[in-house]
Scaffold this motif. Structure first.
Motif, mmCIF file in Angstrom:
data_model
loop_
_atom_site.group_PDB
_atom_site.id
_atom_site.type_symbol
_atom_site.label_atom_id
_atom_site.label_comp_id
_atom_site.label_asym_id
_atom_site.label_seq_id
_atom_site.Cartn_x
_atom_site.Cartn_y
_atom_site.Cartn_z
ATOM 1 N N LEU A 61 31.714 37.036 42.388
ATOM 2 C CA LEU A 61 32.696 36.004 42.738
ATOM 3 C C LEU A 61 32.894 35.906 44.250
ATOM 4 N N ARG A 62 33.070 37.042 44.904
ATOM 5 C CA ARG A 62 33.281 37.036 46.356
ATOM 6 C C ARG A 62 32.083 36.438 47.088
ATOM 7 N N ALA A 63 30.881 36.786 46.642
ATOM 8 C CA ALA A 63 29.668 36.281 47.287
ATOM 9 C C ALA A 63 29.561 34.764 47.163
ATOM 10 N N ARG A 64 30.213 34.199 46.158
ATOM 11 C CA ARG A 64 30.191 32.752 45.944
ATOM 12 C C ARG A 64 31.484 32.084 46.412
ATOM 13 N N ARG A 65 32.243 32.824 47.200
ATOM 14 C CA ARG A 65 33.446 32.332 47.869
ATOM 15 C C ARG A 65 34.577 31.953 46.920
ATOM 16 N N TYR A 66 34.683 32.663 45.812
ATOM 17 C CA TYR A 66 35.833 32.543 44.924
ATOM 18 C C TYR A 66 36.798 33.655 45.322
ATOM 19 N N PHE A 67 37.748 33.309 46.180
ATOM 20 C CA PHE A 67 38.694 34.282 46.697
ATOM 21 C C PHE A 67 40.024 34.159 45.961
ATOM 22 N N SER A 68 40.868 35.146 46.119
ATOM 23 C CA SER A 68 42.197 35.180 45.496
ATOM 24 C C SER A 68 42.118 35.060 43.976
ATOM 25 N N MET A 69 41.120 35.683 43.400
ATOM 26 C CA MET A 69 40.972 35.683 41.950
ATOM 27 C C MET A 69 41.407 37.054 41.430
ATOM 28 N N ARG A 70 42.069 37.064 40.273
ATOM 29 C CA ARG A 70 42.480 38.321 39.662
ATOM 30 C C ARG A 70 42.022 38.342 38.216
ATOM 31 N N GLU A 71 41.545 39.489 37.793
ATOM 32 C CA GLU A 71 41.123 39.629 36.408
ATOM 33 C C GLU A 71 42.323 39.425 35.492
ATOM 34 N N SER A 72 42.134 38.579 34.510
ATOM 35 C CA SER A 72 43.157 38.366 33.497
ATOM 36 C C SER A 72 42.923 39.322 32.334
ATOM 37 N N TYR A 73 41.680 39.372 31.878
ATOM 38 C CA TYR A 73 41.319 40.296 30.798
ATOM 39 C C TYR A 73 39.803 40.401 30.709
ATOM 40 N N HIS A 74 39.340 41.383 29.976
ATOM 41 C CA HIS A 74 37.910 41.502 29.709
ATOM 42 C C HIS A 74 37.697 41.977 28.269
ATOM 43 N N VAL A 75 36.531 41.625 27.732
ATOM 44 C CA VAL A 75 36.178 41.962 26.363
ATOM 45 C C VAL A 75 34.740 42.444 26.347
ATOM 46 N N GLN A 76 34.498 43.552 25.672
ATOM 47 C CA GLN A 76 33.133 44.045 25.513
ATOM 48 C C GLN A 76 32.659 43.720 24.112
ATOM 49 N N GLU A 77 31.542 43.007 24.045
ATOM 50 C CA GLU A 77 30.905 42.706 22.767
ATOM 51 C C GLU A 77 29.477 43.195 22.861
ATOM 52 N N GLY A 78 29.170 44.226 22.083
ATOM 53 C CA GLY A 78 27.843 44.822 22.178
ATOM 54 C C GLY A 78 27.628 45.360 23.571
ATOM 55 N N ASN A 79 26.555 44.933 24.189
ATOM 56 C CA ASN A 79 26.192 45.415 25.525
ATOM 57 C C ASN A 79 26.464 44.375 26.617
ATOM 58 N N ILE A 80 27.465 43.531 26.353
ATOM 59 C CA ILE A 80 27.861 42.505 27.315
ATOM 60 C C ILE A 80 29.364 42.595 27.546
ATOM 61 N N LEU A 81 29.765 42.562 28.806
ATOM 62 C CA LEU A 81 31.179 42.545 29.165
ATOM 63 C C LEU A 81 31.504 41.147 29.680
ATOM 64 N N THR A 82 32.459 40.475 29.038
ATOM 65 C CA THR A 82 32.900 39.157 29.484
ATOM 66 C C THR A 82 34.255 39.317 30.160
ATOM 67 N N VAL A 83 34.337 38.808 31.386
ATOM 68 C CA VAL A 83 35.534 38.968 32.209
ATOM 69 C C VAL A 83 36.084 37.587 32.546
ATOM 70 N N THR A 84 37.392 37.430 32.397
ATOM 71 C CA THR A 84 38.060 36.188 32.763
ATOM 72 C C THR A 84 38.916 36.443 33.993
ATOM 73 N N TYR A 85 38.701 35.620 35.020
ATOM 74 C CA TYR A 85 39.465 35.690 36.260
ATOM 75 C C TYR A 85 40.289 34.415 36.396
ATOM 76 N N CYS A 86 41.472 34.552 36.980
ATOM 77 C CA CYS A 86 42.326 33.399 37.267
ATOM 78 C C CYS A 86 42.718 33.437 38.738
ATOM 79 N N TYR A 87 42.935 32.254 39.275
ATOM 80 C CA TYR A 87 43.356 32.139 40.671
ATOM 81 C C TYR A 87 44.767 32.692 40.827
ATOM 82 N N LEU A 88 44.988 33.408 41.903
ATOM 83 C CA LEU A 88 46.291 33.983 42.208
ATOM 84 C C LEU A 88 46.860 33.261 43.423
ATOM 85 N N GLN A 89 47.921 32.447 43.204
ATOM 86 C CA GLN A 89 48.607 31.758 44.299
ATOM 87 C C GLN A 89 49.871 32.532 44.586
ATOM 88 N N GLY A 90 49.866 33.268 45.679
ATOM 89 C CA GLY A 90 50.984 34.165 45.968
ATOM 90 C C GLY A 90 51.022 35.242 44.899
#
Length: 170
Positions: free
Chosen positions: A42-71
């Motif tokens: 995310l940082r390398a693609r200039r998505y700043f001020s993002m915070r992980e909301s949650y993550h889920v592991q299914e098998g050998n894949i981890l899916t992560v959801t990030y949301c923008y943090l304003q203040g």
């Protein structure tokens, strides 16, 4: 060598989504290492001020959801999802459609409903695990400014409770 699909916006040439068709057969890195890979991506693609909301592991894949943090407000409409292969740490899925269509600087006023008033609306059978301020999408086309409570019941199931930070409605 695998199939990869990438969707790019007509306006601006933004990568809206990317999907690599590969199913990892084993896990060789930890969830923590995969989370670091996702954050670096995310940082390398200039998505700043993002915070992980949650993550889920299914098998050998981890899916992560990030949301923008304003203040100190987590903005759920401005969401980015990533899937990380737990064998190599490679990003298998990237989805920024919600972020690209919703991201804006919001005019947020101070909450009119105090944390204590909102906390009192949470069922007494639930234990509050964490709390904060959030902007959530509504069933209509509007957004709601809320106090968010992540709660747990006696069986360990998690629940989200939202109290409108302006009206006090749960």
């Amino acid at each position: 060598g695998e199939d990869c699909t990438v969707c790019v916006s007509k306006r601006g040439g933004y990568v809206v989504s990317a999907l690599r068709e590969r199913l990892p057969q084993r896990s060789a890195i930890t969830v923590e290492a995969a989370l670091r890979k996702a954050e670096e991506f995310l940082r390398a693609r200039r998505y700043f001020s993002m915070r992980e909301s949650y993550h889920v592991q299914e098998g050998n894949i981890l899916t992560v959801t990030y949301c923008y943090l304003q203040g100190d407000v987590l903005c759920y409409p401005d969401m980015v999802k990533l899937s990380v292969a737990l064998d190599t740490g490679e990003i298998l899925r990237f989805d920024a459609e919600a972020y690209l269509t919703s991201h804006t600087k919001r005019e947020l006023t101070a909450p009119k409903v105090s944390a204590e008033e909102a906390r009192a609306l949470v069922a007494p059978t639930l234990r509050i695990v964490s709390e904060g301020l959030a902007v959530i999408p509504s069933a209509g086309e509007e957004e709601l400014f809320c106090r968010e409570y992540i709660c747990e019941n006696e069986e360990g199931r998690h629940y989200l409770v939202y109290v409108n930070a302006v009206t006090g409605v749960q």
